[in-house]
Design a protein around this motif. Structure first.
Motif, PDB file in Angstrom:
ATOM      1  N   THR A   1      33.392  51.026  47.404  1.00 29.38           N
ATOM      2  CA  THR A   1      32.936  50.523  46.109  1.00 29.38           C
ATOM      3  C   THR A   1      34.038  49.731  45.430  1.00 29.38           C
ATOM      4  OG1 THR A   1      31.398  52.358  45.835  1.00 29.38           O
ATOM      5  CG2 THR A   1      32.027  51.163  43.854  1.00 29.38           C
ATOM      6  N   LYS A   2      35.259  50.236  45.495  1.00 30.38           N
ATOM      7  CA  LYS A   2      36.403  49.520  44.911  1.00 30.38           C
ATOM      8  C   LYS A   2      36.547  48.143  45.565  1.00 30.38           C
ATOM      9  CE  LYS A   2      41.424  50.006  44.141  1.00 30.38           C
ATOM     10  NZ  LYS A   2      41.936  48.856  44.914  1.00 30.38           N
ATOM     11  N   HIS A   3      36.456  48.114  46.883  1.00 31.37           N
ATOM     12  CA  HIS A   3      36.584  46.840  47.590  1.00 31.37           C
ATOM     13  C   HIS A   3      35.484  45.865  47.180  1.00 31.37           C
ATOM     14  CE1 HIS A   3      37.479  44.015  50.841  1.00 31.37           C
ATOM     15  NE2 HIS A   3      36.181  43.964  51.059  1.00 31.37           N
ATOM     16  N   LYS A   4      34.261  46.370  47.044  1.00 28.34           N
ATOM     17  CA  LYS A   4      33.133  45.507  46.669  1.00 28.34           C
ATOM     18  C   LYS A   4      33.332  44.940  45.265  1.00 28.34           C
ATOM     19  CE  LYS A   4      28.861  43.840  47.042  1.00 28.34           C
ATOM     20  NZ  LYS A   4      28.564  43.373  45.683  1.00 28.34           N
ATOM     21  N   LEU A   5      33.755  45.761  44.321  1.00 19.33           N
ATOM     22  CA  LEU A   5      33.966  45.299  42.954  1.00 19.33           C
ATOM     23  C   LEU A   5      35.054  44.223  42.904  1.00 19.33           C
ATOM     24  CD1 LEU A   5      33.831  48.733  41.083  1.00 19.33           C
ATOM     25  CD2 LEU A   5      32.161  46.886  40.897  1.00 19.33           C
ATOM     26  N   GLU A   6      36.147  44.466  43.621  1.00 18.76           N
ATOM     27  CA  GLU A   6      37.242  43.508  43.607  1.00 18.76           C
ATOM     28  C   GLU A   6      36.871  42.233  44.362  1.00 18.76           C
ATOM     29  OE1 GLU A   6      40.539  45.776  45.116  1.00 18.76           O
ATOM     30  OE2 GLU A   6      40.989  46.642  43.141  1.00 18.76           O
ATOM     31  N   SER A   7      36.135  42.374  45.450  1.00 15.95           N
ATOM     32  CA  SER A   7      35.683  41.202  46.204  1.00 15.95           C
ATOM     33  C   SER A   7      34.774  40.319  45.351  1.00 15.95           C
ATOM     34  CB  SER A   7      34.947  41.638  47.475  1.00 15.95           C
ATOM     35  OG  SER A   7      34.513  40.530  48.216  1.00 15.95           O
ATOM     36  N   ASP A   8      33.872  40.949  44.607  1.00 17.69           N
ATOM     37  CA  ASP A   8      32.992  40.185  43.714  1.00 17.69           C
ATOM     38  C   ASP A   8      33.807  39.444  42.647  1.00 17.69           C
ATOM     39  OD1 ASP A   8      30.789  41.060  45.114  1.00 17.69           O
ATOM     40  OD2 ASP A   8      30.178  42.562  43.641  1.00 17.69           O
ATOM     41  N   ALA A   9      34.862  40.095  42.161  1.00 23.00           N
ATOM     42  CA  ALA A   9      35.715  39.454  41.155  1.00 23.00           C
ATOM     43  C   ALA A   9      36.414  38.233  41.741  1.00 23.00           C
ATOM     44  CB  ALA A   9      36.739  40.456  40.628  1.00 23.00           C
ATOM     45  N   ILE A  10      36.909  38.345  42.970  1.00 20.84           N
ATOM     46  CA  ILE A  10      37.569  37.218  43.620  1.00 20.84           C
ATOM     47  C   ILE A  10      36.585  36.076  43.850  1.00 20.84           C
ATOM     48  CG2 ILE A  10      38.637  36.452  45.780  1.00 20.84           C
ATOM     49  CD1 ILE A  10      40.552  37.924  43.990  1.00 20.84           C
ATOM     50  N   LEU A  11      35.370  36.407  44.256  1.00 21.41           N
ATOM     51  CA  LEU A  11      34.358  35.365  44.472  1.00 21.41           C
ATOM     52  C   LEU A  11      34.009  34.662  43.157  1.00 21.41           C
ATOM     53  CD1 LEU A  11      32.024  37.139  47.052  1.00 21.41           C
ATOM     54  CD2 LEU A  11      33.638  35.263  47.467  1.00 21.41           C
ATOM     55  N   ARG A  12      34.043  35.412  42.069  1.00 23.73           N
ATOM     56  CA  ARG A  12      33.804  34.803  40.748  1.00 23.73           C
ATOM     57  C   ARG A  12      34.903  33.785  40.433  1.00 23.73           C
ATOM     58  NH1 ARG A  12      33.985  38.243  35.073  1.00 23.73           N
ATOM     59  NH2 ARG A  12      34.146  36.450  33.659  1.00 23.73           N
ATOM     60  N   MET A  13      36.146  34.160  40.697  1.00 19.39           N
ATOM     61  CA  MET A  13      37.256  33.239  40.454  1.00 19.39           C
ATOM     62  C   MET A  13      37.181  32.042  41.396  1.00 19.39           C
ATOM     63  SD  MET A  13      40.420  35.878  39.874  1.00 19.39           S
ATOM     64  CE  MET A  13      40.382  37.098  38.540  1.00 19.39           C
ATOM     65  N   LYS A  14      36.825  32.302  42.635  1.00 18.99           N
ATOM     66  CA  LYS A  14      36.681  31.206  43.603  1.00 18.99           C
ATOM     67  C   LYS A  14      35.635  30.207  43.123  1.00 18.99           C
ATOM     68  CE  LYS A  14      35.513  30.295  48.445  1.00 18.99           C
ATOM     69  NZ  LYS A  14      35.027  30.859  49.724  1.00 18.99           N
ATOM     70  N   SER A  15      34.535  30.713  42.598  1.00 21.21           N
ATOM     71  CA  SER A  15      33.474  29.839  42.096  1.00 21.21           C
ATOM     72  C   SER A  15      33.960  28.992  40.922  1.00 21.21           C
ATOM     73  CB  SER A  15      32.272  30.687  41.672  1.00 21.21           C
ATOM     74  OG  SER A  15      31.260  29.890  41.119  1.00 21.21           O
ATOM     75  N   MET A  16      34.790  29.577  40.077  1.00 21.70           N
ATOM     76  CA  MET A  16      35.326  28.835  38.934  1.00 21.70           C
ATOM     77  C   MET A  16      36.206  27.678  39.414  1.00 21.70           C
ATOM     78  SD  MET A  16      36.154  32.178  36.561  1.00 21.70           S
ATOM     79  CE  MET A  16      36.489  31.414  34.978  1.00 21.70           C
ATOM     80  N   LEU A  17      36.973  27.912  40.473  1.00 23.09           N
ATOM     81  CA  LEU A  17      37.802  26.840  41.030  1.00 23.09           C
ATOM     82  C   LEU A  17      36.936  25.776  41.701  1.00 23.09           C
ATOM     83  CD1 LEU A  17      40.732  28.951  42.504  1.00 23.09           C
ATOM     84  CD2 LEU A  17      40.926  27.208  40.728  1.00 23.09           C
ATOM     85  N   GLU A  18      35.883  26.201  42.373  1.00 26.52           N
ATOM     86  CA  GLU A  18      34.975  25.243  43.000  1.00 26.52           C
ATOM     87  C   GLU A  18      34.295  24.371  41.957  1.00 26.52           C
ATOM     88  OE1 GLU A  18      33.799  27.860  46.988  1.00 26.52           O
ATOM     89  OE2 GLU A  18      32.589  27.999  45.167  1.00 26.52           O
TER      90      GLU A  18
END
Length: 238
Positions: A130-147
């Motif tokens: 669950t921790k990994h999923k929450l943090e992975s989703d956060a990274i994908l959110r940041m990645k989307s902001m850069l995209e």
């Protein structure tokens, strides 16, 4: 007057939002210190609200008397300075590592905590997955902001660096992990010395014992152990 902006095809507003978000790392307190009641007054330490199994939020813990607790941003900054200045070339096991990559890994490794906070597996029944999923989703959110800012190259780099550290898939990532652990026990010693509380944070030292892989960090750890022993000898009754 708002300055005009020339050039660039990306969404600069998205970059602004990302940098605001990353700024949260300055304010996210490291949960381990909160649970250990670092910096609290004696009467506050008697309160059971900082029990690791407590359902209270980190905000509740901050409000219960913590004076000065390290932030995630504090932790990441000192790690990056370590990565920048370690004498890697003096040791056979680190001589061929990519220093720039290690620095980047230290800068990125906890960046998801700007969104999810400093999560601890086992607290409030939080699982590793669950921790990994929450943090992975956060990274994908940041990645989307850069995209959105037409910064696809840096978006991919941010994501891949975080995954590299998370999976410990390179020697550089393993060195960054050594620095993560070393910075934690260095901070623990600083708190013990600040509060004249030798051995108070022994669990942090126990959790890292035998975990260090690289000679350049092992030597630093030994110096730290020696300094801690000298400090403890000043308080033979504690």
């Amino acid at each position: 007057m708002t300055p005009s902006v020339d050039g660039g095809n990306g969404d600069v507003t998205s970059l602004h939002s990302l940098y605001m978000l990353v700024g949260e790392l300055k304010r996210v307190r490291r949960t381990g210190w909160l649970l250990s009641k670092v910096g609290q007054k004696e009467e506050t330490r008697e309160d059971s609200s900082c029990n690791p199994n407590s359902q209270k939020s980190v905000d509740d813990l901050i409000g219960s008397g913590v004076d000065c607790v390290e932030s995630v941003g504090d932790h990441m900054y000192r790690m990056s300075i370590m990565a920048l200045t370690l004498p890697l070339g003096q040791y056979e096991d680190s001589a061929n590592l990519d220093r720039d990559r290690v620095v980047k890994l230290t800068i990125v490794h906890d960046i998801a905590e700007a969104v999810v906070g400093d999560l601890i597996v086992g607290r409030d029944n939080l699982t590793k997955d669950t921790k990994h999923k929450l943090e992975s989703d956060a990274i994908l959110r940041m990645k989307s902001m850069l995209e959105n800012a037409n910064s696809n190259e840096t978006a991919d780099s941010l994501h891949s660096l975080w995954l590299e550290y998370e999976t410990q898939s390179s020697q550089e990532a393993k060195l960054a992990k050594d620095l993560d652990r070393y910075d934690m026990i260095l901070q623990a010693l600083e708190y013990e010395m600040r509060d004249n509380a030798p051995r108070k944070l022994q669990s942090f030292f126990d959790s890292t014992e035998g975990c260090f892989k690289f000679a350049c960090v092992k030597n630093l750890v030994q110096v730290l152990y020696d300094k801690r022993k000298q400090f403890q000898e000043l308080f033979p009754q504690q």
